[in-house]
Design a protein around this motif. Structure first.
Motif, short mmCIF file in Angstrom:
data_model
loop_
_atom_site.label_atom_id
_atom_site.label_comp_id
_atom_site.label_asym_id
_atom_site.label_seq_id
_atom_site.Cartn_x
_atom_site.Cartn_y
_atom_site.Cartn_z
N GLU A 213 11.75 31.49 -25.62
CA GLU A 213 11.05 31.15 -26.86
C GLU A 213 9.95 30.14 -26.61
N HIS A 214 10.23 29.14 -25.77
CA HIS A 214 9.22 28.13 -25.46
C HIS A 214 8.04 28.74 -24.69
N PHE A 215 8.32 29.67 -23.79
CA PHE A 215 7.26 30.32 -23.02
C PHE A 215 6.31 31.07 -23.94
N ALA A 216 6.87 31.87 -24.86
CA ALA A 216 6.04 32.64 -25.79
C ALA A 216 5.24 31.72 -26.71
N SER A 217 5.89 30.67 -27.22
CA SER A 217 5.21 29.75 -28.12
C SER A 217 4.06 29.03 -27.41
N ALA A 218 4.32 28.58 -26.18
CA ALA A 218 3.29 27.86 -25.43
C ALA A 218 2.10 28.77 -25.15
N LEU A 219 2.37 30.03 -24.80
CA LEU A 219 1.29 30.98 -24.52
C LEU A 219 0.46 31.22 -25.77
N ALA A 220 1.14 31.40 -26.91
CA ALA A 220 0.43 31.65 -28.17
C ALA A 220 -0.40 30.44 -28.58
N ILE A 221 0.18 29.25 -28.44
CA ILE A 221 -0.53 28.04 -28.83
C ILE A 221 -1.78 27.84 -27.97
N ARG A 222 -1.66 28.10 -26.67
CA ARG A 222 -2.83 27.96 -25.79
C ARG A 222 -3.95 28.90 -26.23
N ARG A 223 -3.59 30.12 -26.56
CA ARG A 223 -4.59 31.09 -26.99
C ARG A 223 -5.25 30.64 -28.30
N MET A 224 -4.45 30.16 -29.26
CA MET A 224 -4.99 29.73 -30.54
C MET A 224 -5.91 28.53 -30.37
N GLU A 225 -5.51 27.59 -29.50
CA GLU A 225 -6.34 26.40 -29.27
C GLU A 225 -7.67 26.79 -28.62
#
Length: 501
Positions: A213-225
């Motif tokens: 869950e943390h891996f997916a969230s971190a990847l998504a957050i990086r893309r959004m930022e």
């Protein structure tokens, strides 16, 4: 006229003739599409429905359209420019990003094909009673891409699979392909946001690890930022401040809102997770926002959102708010002094844009009663004693790790419900806490029942009559009868939860 002729052909089963008519019509249209520059920017905006900023951005980034300039530097457009712009809008409506639509336009022109023929073919397929031919033409338009997983749903499933396998390269490639094929809003809402929601549900049910869950969230957050950082300078008046209240760590939704607002030209100051109350007034004085947007996903962060909302109301700064907890507890928005943004993300940006034209602080529809404020102070002063008794009684029944987790979850949610003025707000949250303890901390259901009864007994012992609102809720939850001396306080309960007239 041409529409009537083709419809008559389809009605009489003459499909080939109808398509031929469209082809001839579009060839004539292409040949005689006037390239004389006579239309000013205002006329093109009115004709195409596109904003002037959008036209200038497309011209700068993609070289389309190609207006001429007057001696004074003003743009002049031809009928051909207008036709091309309408064609591009049609491709966007079918799911292509503007960059892919322009690429398709140039590719068709390079191959000596009339791009309007593709538009006509797609239009005529709407009249065709054989849907498989319509699919064939759509695939030809974007040949090879849809075959590789071109629907948002299939790409979302592939992205989730890549995240669960910690395949960062594949996950990033899928996002890159999705942004090339679909509008950014579609990818963010239907692929990333829904994908994270599915992963979060899997984590809650114990089917997905916290690392996944943390891996997916971190990847998504990086893309959004990254997307947020690449947005152009604002073009609209007013400033919007977006933040999470104290203790709220879920940043995807406020990031998404910030991105969508910036893509529409708004000046957005994004503060991120866990924004403290201290120095809020100083931040407001520096940022000078026209509107503040706050999001909360859990009951205890909704309580901290309330504290922040009350500060904003005192400072006469309008507030808009939302989040998962407000959809799960429909009465909860009533106690927040601000504009509730609704239960779905899809319409949030439109609502915020509407609020920017009607800026005014609004009070809460229901105030927290004095009884609840008094009960909150009393519970906070006795919480340590309650938990000490639980440690003494339950240490040999529940492992220390589970007991600590249960005390933290239950205690902070009781404080949140008291802060928000209604213990029944806990009803939706108690099932979630139970699932969390059972699925992630492996607490047996019977142990949880034992714990809740012990918690009730400790509250009776340490809270007494002043803890009526807490004891009354616990007694209903467990089906137990309150002690007589506490029941005498029951007449005050309707006052504690009544709505302000």
């Amino acid at each position: 006229m041409i529409d009537k002729l083709t419809n008559m052909c389809y009605a009489n089963g003459k499909d080939v003739l109808a398509k031929k008519l469209w082809e001839v019509y579009q060839q004539i249209k292409m040949a005689y599409s006037d390239k004389t520059p006579i239309y000013n920017l205002k006329a093109v905006v009115r004709e195409t429905g596109l904003k002037a900023d959008t036209l200038r951005a497309w011209e700068r980034r993609y070289g389309v359209p190609t207006p001429q300039r007057t001696e004074s530097g003003h743009r002049l457009y031809s009928q051909y420019d207008i036709d091309v712009l309408k064609w591009l809008v049609d491709r966007q409506n079918e799911g292509l990003s503007i960059s892919r639509a322009v690429e398709l336009l140039h590719r068709l022109e390079a191959e000596g094909k009339n791009p309007f023929d593709v538009n006509a073919a797609l239009a005529t397929q709407r009249h065709d009673s054989r849907p498989q031919e319509g699919r064939h033409i759509q695939i030809e338009v974007e040949r090879g891409r849809l075959d590789e997983g071109g629907t948002v749903a299939s790409m979302r499933e592939a992205w989730i699979d890549a995240c669960l396998n910690f395949d960062e390269l594949r996950a990033e490639q899928l996002l890159a392909q999705a942004f090339a094929l679909f509008p950014a809003e579609t990818v963010c809402l239907d692929l990333i946001q829904k994908g994270l929601r599915e992963i979060g549900l899997g984590w809650y049910e114990g089917k997905i690890t916290v690392q996944q869950e943390h891996f997916a969230s971190a990847l998504a957050i990086r893309r959004m930022e990254a997307l947020l950082a690449s947005t152009p300078a604002p073009t609209r008046p007013g400033r919007i401040m977006v933040a999470c209240p104290p203790e709220e760590e879920h940043t995807f939704v406020p990031l998404l809102i910030s991105l969508l607002l910036r893509r529409r030209g708004w000046d957005v100051v994004y503060l991120g997770a866990n924004v403290p109350l201290r120095s809020l007034e100083a931040t407001l004085a520096t940022v000078r926002p026209s509107l503040v947007v706050l999001t909360a996903q859990q009951l205890y962060t909704a309580a901290s959102l309330l504290e922040m909302a009350e500060t904003l109301f005192r400072e006469r700064v309008p507030l808009a708010f939302g989040g998962l907890v407000f959809t799960e507890v429909p009465e909860l928005p009533e106690v927040i002094p601000g504009h509730y943004l609704g239960d779905t993300l899809e319409n949030v940006v439109n609502q915020i844009e509407h609020l920017m034209t009607h800026l005014r602080p609004v009070p809460a529809r229901r105030q927290v009663s004095y009884d609840y404020k008094e009960a909150l102070d009393h519970f906070c002063s006795r919480q340590a004693s309650i938990e000490a008794e639980l440690w003494a009684r339950m240490e040999d029944v529940i492992p220390k790790r589970l007991l600590a987790a249960a005390n933290q979850s239950f205690g902070r949610n009781i404080i949140a419900a008291l802060t928000l003025g209604n213990m029944d707000f806990l009803n939706a949250d108690i099932d979630w806490v139970e699932g969390l303890l059972v699925n992630h901390h492996q607490m047996p259901p019977e142990a949880l029942e034992h714990y809740l009864n012990a918690y009730y007994d400790a509250c009776v012992h340490h809270l007494g009559e002043s803890g009526f609102v807490v004891l009354e809720w616990l007694s209903r939850l467990l089906g137990r009868e309150m002690p007589r001396q506490v029941r005498q306080q029951q007449v005050k309960q309707p006052i504690a939860i009544r709505k302000e007239e």
